[in-house]
Design a protein around this motif. Structure first.
Motif, mmCIF file in Angstrom:
data_model
loop_
_atom_site.group_PDB
_atom_site.id
_atom_site.type_symbol
_atom_site.label_atom_id
_atom_site.label_comp_id
_atom_site.label_asym_id
_atom_site.label_seq_id
_atom_site.Cartn_x
_atom_site.Cartn_y
_atom_site.Cartn_z
ATOM 1 N N MET A 1 0.857 -1.188 0.000
ATOM 2 C CA MET A 1 0.000 0.000 0.000
ATOM 3 C C MET A 1 0.891 1.235 0.000
ATOM 4 S SD MET A 1 -2.943 1.117 2.746
ATOM 5 C CE MET A 1 -3.660 -0.513 2.712
ATOM 6 N N ASN A 2 0.705 2.111 -0.999
ATOM 7 C CA ASN A 2 1.555 3.288 -1.075
ATOM 8 C C ASN A 2 1.019 4.406 -0.174
ATOM 9 O OD1 ASN A 2 -0.524 4.680 -2.472
ATOM 10 N ND2 ASN A 2 0.247 3.948 -4.449
ATOM 11 N N ILE A 3 1.742 5.513 -0.141
ATOM 12 C CA ILE A 3 1.390 6.601 0.776
ATOM 13 C C ILE A 3 0.010 7.163 0.457
ATOM 14 C CG2 ILE A 3 2.062 8.915 1.527
ATOM 15 C CD1 ILE A 3 4.960 8.106 0.984
ATOM 16 N N GLY A 4 -0.262 7.375 -0.833
ATOM 17 C CA GLY A 4 -1.560 7.932 -1.213
ATOM 18 C C GLY A 4 -2.708 7.028 -0.789
ATOM 19 N N GLU A 5 -2.554 5.709 -0.932
ATOM 20 C CA GLU A 5 -3.614 4.767 -0.556
ATOM 21 C C GLU A 5 -3.853 4.786 0.952
ATOM 22 O OE1 GLU A 5 -1.969 1.244 -2.163
ATOM 23 O OE2 GLU A 5 -2.921 1.471 -4.140
ATOM 24 N N GLN A 6 -2.771 4.899 1.726
ATOM 25 C CA GLN A 6 -2.937 4.978 3.183
ATOM 26 C C GLN A 6 -3.674 6.247 3.577
ATOM 27 O OE1 GLN A 6 0.563 3.627 5.619
ATOM 28 N NE2 GLN A 6 1.580 3.585 3.607
ATOM 29 N N LEU A 7 -3.330 7.358 2.950
ATOM 30 C CA LEU A 7 -4.001 8.615 3.264
ATOM 31 C C LEU A 7 -5.474 8.563 2.856
ATOM 32 C CD1 LEU A 7 -1.195 11.089 2.135
ATOM 33 C CD2 LEU A 7 -1.879 10.601 4.496
ATOM 34 N N GLU A 8 -5.770 7.904 1.730
ATOM 35 C CA GLU A 8 -7.165 7.765 1.290
ATOM 36 C C GLU A 8 -7.987 7.023 2.341
ATOM 37 O OE1 GLU A 8 -8.887 8.968 -0.981
ATOM 38 O OE2 GLU A 8 -7.649 9.477 -2.726
ATOM 39 N N ARG A 9 -7.381 6.124 3.084
ATOM 40 C CA ARG A 9 -8.081 5.373 4.126
ATOM 41 C C ARG A 9 -8.097 6.117 5.458
ATOM 42 N NH1 ARG A 9 -6.685 -1.048 3.465
ATOM 43 N NH2 ARG A 9 -7.143 -1.220 1.231
ATOM 44 N N GLY A 10 -7.575 7.332 5.464
ATOM 45 C CA GLY A 10 -7.555 8.112 6.697
ATOM 46 C C GLY A 10 -6.438 7.759 7.636
ATOM 47 N N ILE A 11 -5.434 7.024 7.152
ATOM 48 C CA ILE A 11 -4.291 6.626 7.983
ATOM 49 C C ILE A 11 -3.232 7.734 7.954
ATOM 50 C CG2 ILE A 11 -2.459 4.934 8.325
ATOM 51 C CD1 ILE A 11 -4.238 2.917 6.862
ATOM 52 N N SER A 12 -2.833 8.228 9.112
ATOM 53 C CA SER A 12 -1.777 9.240 9.183
ATOM 54 C C SER A 12 -0.428 8.603 8.838
ATOM 55 C CB SER A 12 -1.722 9.863 10.575
ATOM 56 O OG SER A 12 -2.913 10.584 10.835
ATOM 57 N N VAL A 13 0.411 9.373 8.158
ATOM 58 C CA VAL A 13 1.677 8.835 7.646
ATOM 59 C C VAL A 13 2.827 9.767 8.009
ATOM 60 C CG1 VAL A 13 2.964 8.127 5.594
ATOM 61 C CG2 VAL A 13 0.489 7.717 5.721
ATOM 62 N N LEU A 14 3.890 9.180 8.504
ATOM 63 C CA LEU A 14 5.149 9.887 8.718
ATOM 64 C C LEU A 14 6.145 9.365 7.691
ATOM 65 C CD1 LEU A 14 7.118 11.704 10.325
ATOM 66 C CD2 LEU A 14 7.561 9.732 11.799
ATOM 67 N N VAL A 15 6.633 10.240 6.823
ATOM 68 C CA VAL A 15 7.534 9.849 5.730
ATOM 69 C C VAL A 15 8.948 10.314 6.067
ATOM 70 C CG1 VAL A 15 7.976 9.979 3.260
ATOM 71 C CG2 VAL A 15 5.634 10.100 4.106
ATOM 72 N N GLU A 16 9.900 9.387 6.070
ATOM 73 C CA GLU A 16 11.288 9.754 6.344
ATOM 74 C C GLU A 16 12.086 9.979 5.080
ATOM 75 O OE1 GLU A 16 13.394 7.306 9.008
ATOM 76 O OE2 GLU A 16 12.147 7.803 10.732
ATOM 77 N N THR A 17 11.670 9.374 3.973
ATOM 78 C CA THR A 17 12.377 9.572 2.707
ATOM 79 C C THR A 17 11.748 10.746 1.975
ATOM 80 O OG1 THR A 17 12.831 7.218 2.539
ATOM 81 C CG2 THR A 17 13.076 8.528 0.541
ATOM 82 N N PRO A 18 12.520 11.767 1.584
ATOM 83 C CA PRO A 18 11.943 12.937 0.923
ATOM 84 C C PRO A 18 11.142 12.560 -0.318
ATOM 85 C CG PRO A 18 14.239 13.315 1.487
ATOM 86 C CD PRO A 18 13.969 11.873 1.751
#
Length: 486
Positions: A1-18
């Motif tokens: 599951m990529n970052i966009g898909e997690q955000l679509e599900r309302g999951i908060s994301v902390l990204v360490e890679t720019p």
């Protein structure tokens, strides 16, 4: 599951890679629509030591004059993020890649980045009161809590744009700067048959003679040390009858003797034949050897201002300086300057007595952005404030213009008992450098790291210094600095 898909599900994301600019923009829009939290923060930013560094930088009473950093390519985003937080923002910003460094400004403050696989992470902010440096502390716990707001996202979007403007800069656009190896070899060829390998030995002999003479003088006037520390400086100065303007120099004598070890008493301190041979090996004119011999014999009178170096030479200060500045070291540096000057058009050569280093250049007829190259040979240590003088030079240069200057980065011990008397201030005046980074050091010279920091703060991009540190020509401490005005 990529970052966009997690955000679509309302999951908060902390990204360490720019993230790239386009991806971050898309993810930001999703996060705002779904109410999820998105934060881009490298591990470096989330450590207690990084937070303390940012707080310290934001709390500085003196304005930040420049930022310099070194890192591997993977840490570039972290450097930009920490720098922007320390400066309180990112705008206005601009960046350009050079042959050796990345330069530009962040929040309007000059910034220079050295990025390479062998670079260790270090970030320094330079301000009027000194320097504040951050290096990561291994093993610190991280704060994993993702959080974001509109201001934070705007901050991350601009940083992503800056990051990509650096990473994707076309190599073909890199400016054509001179190659230090080519310049070094051209300057070596100009020396002809001069034997450079013997220079450190000849200089070492002069330094030993100088230390012997100084130790004999100080012992004769009651100098006593315990564990390398002078027992009573005030009593020694009184016994010498030292003029107040020379006190700084006597302290440099003591530092050199404590560092090298006081020579045992009893040996003849001055050997004229050995001095003449050593000076000849260094390429000095005979007058320099005679001046130094006379100075060693007249040290008590020089210290008390009963005589001066020009009087010993029966000449002027200019003649004494000319004798000192004619040698293999300065011939090499002069040839390197000439080699660099061949490649530029409008050249401003700053000469002693022709231009006041401590006054506005425009008021002296040097219009802003009117020259392609500024050259200053063995002069900048005379500036009242080296940073202000460098900024005057920066204003005189066109964008992309070059600054080439030579100067001593430390005194050698042979200078202590003769030529450095010329750097004592006039009676009643403060020593040079009391307003800049030299204040409190006791030395009229700026070291290599100090010059790099001053160049950064003045808006220059330092490129290289000559001679190489492993060259025999580096023994005297005289260096050439090459920097670019972006």
């Amino acid at each position: 599951m990529n970052i966009g898909e997690q955000l679509e599900r309302g999951i908060s994301v902390l990204v360490e890679t720019p993230l790239g600019y386009d991806e971050l923009l898309a993810c930001t829009r999703i996060a705002r629509r779904t109410g999820a939290s998105l934060r881009v923060a490298t591990h470096v930013e989330r450590t207690p030591s990084a937070r303390r560094f940012v707080a310290a930088a934001r709390g500085l009473q003196a304005p930040i004059r420049g930022v310099s950093a070194a890192c591997a390519s993977g840490d570039l985003y972290a450097v930009l993020a920490l720098s922007s937080r320390a400066l309180g923002g990112v705008r206005p910003w601009r960046f350009a890649r050079g042959a050796h460094v990345i330069s530009g400004c962040l929040a309007g403050v000059p910034i220079v980045l050295r990025v390479g696989p062998e670079e260790s992470f270090a970030l320094t902010v330079d301000h009027d009161a000194g320097e504040l440096t951050y290096t990561p502390v291994h093993g610190e716990a991280l704060d994993p809590e993702p959080r974001a707001d509109a201001a934070e996202m705007q901050h991350q979007l601009v940083l992503a744009q800056i990051h990509e403007s650096i990473v994707r800069a076309p190599v073909a656009a890199l400016p054509a700067h001179p190659d230090p190896t080519e310049t070094h070899e051209a300057a070596l060829r100009s020396l002809g048959a001069a034997e450079v390998e013997s220079l450190p030995d000849a200089l070492g002999r002069l330094e030993a003679i100088s230390r012997r003479a100084l130790s004999e003088l100080l012992r004769e006037h009651g100098a006593r040390t315990e564990h390398g520390v002078l027992c009573n400086e005030a009593a020694l100065l009184a016994a010498l009858g030292a003029a107040p303007r020379h006190v700084w120099l006597i302290r440099r004598w003591l530092l050199a003797l404590n560092r090298a070890g006081w020579p045992p008493p009893g040996r003849e301190p001055t050997d004229p034949t050995e001095m003449r041979d050593a000076y000849a090996a260094l390429g000095f004119p005979p007058a320099m050897a005679e001046l130094h011999i006379a100075a060693l014999r007249a040290l008590p009178q020089l210290v008390s201002d009963q005589t001066t170096l020009p009087r010993l030479l029966d000449s002027s200060t200019t003649s004494a300086l000319a004798a000192y500045q004619s040698n293999v070291f300065t011939a090499y540096l002069g040839a390197a300057c000439d080699h660099l000057a061949e490649r530029r058009g409008r050249v401003l050569e700053v000469r002693r007595g022709a231009l006041d280093l401590n006054a506005d250049f425009a008021a002296q007829g040097i219009a802003p952005q009117s020259v392609d190259l500024v050259i200053a040979c063995n002069l900048l240590h005379n500036a009242e404030h080296v940073g202000r003088t460098l900024r005057r030079m920066r204003r005189a240069l066109v964008p992309g213009g070059w600054l080439v200057f030579t100067d001593s980065t430390h005194e050698n011990d042979a200078m202590l008992s003769a030529i450095l008397f010329l750097l004592s201030p006039p009676p009643g005046a403060p020593p040079v450098g009391t307003e800049d980074r030299r204040a409190g050091t006791g030395s009229p010279f700026v070291d290599i790291d100090g010059w790099r920091a001053e160049l950064f703060a003045a808006g220059f991009v330092p490129q290289f210094e000559l001679p190489p540190t492993n060259s025999p020509l580096a023994a005297a401490g005289q260096r050439l600095f090459f920097a670019v005005a972006p």
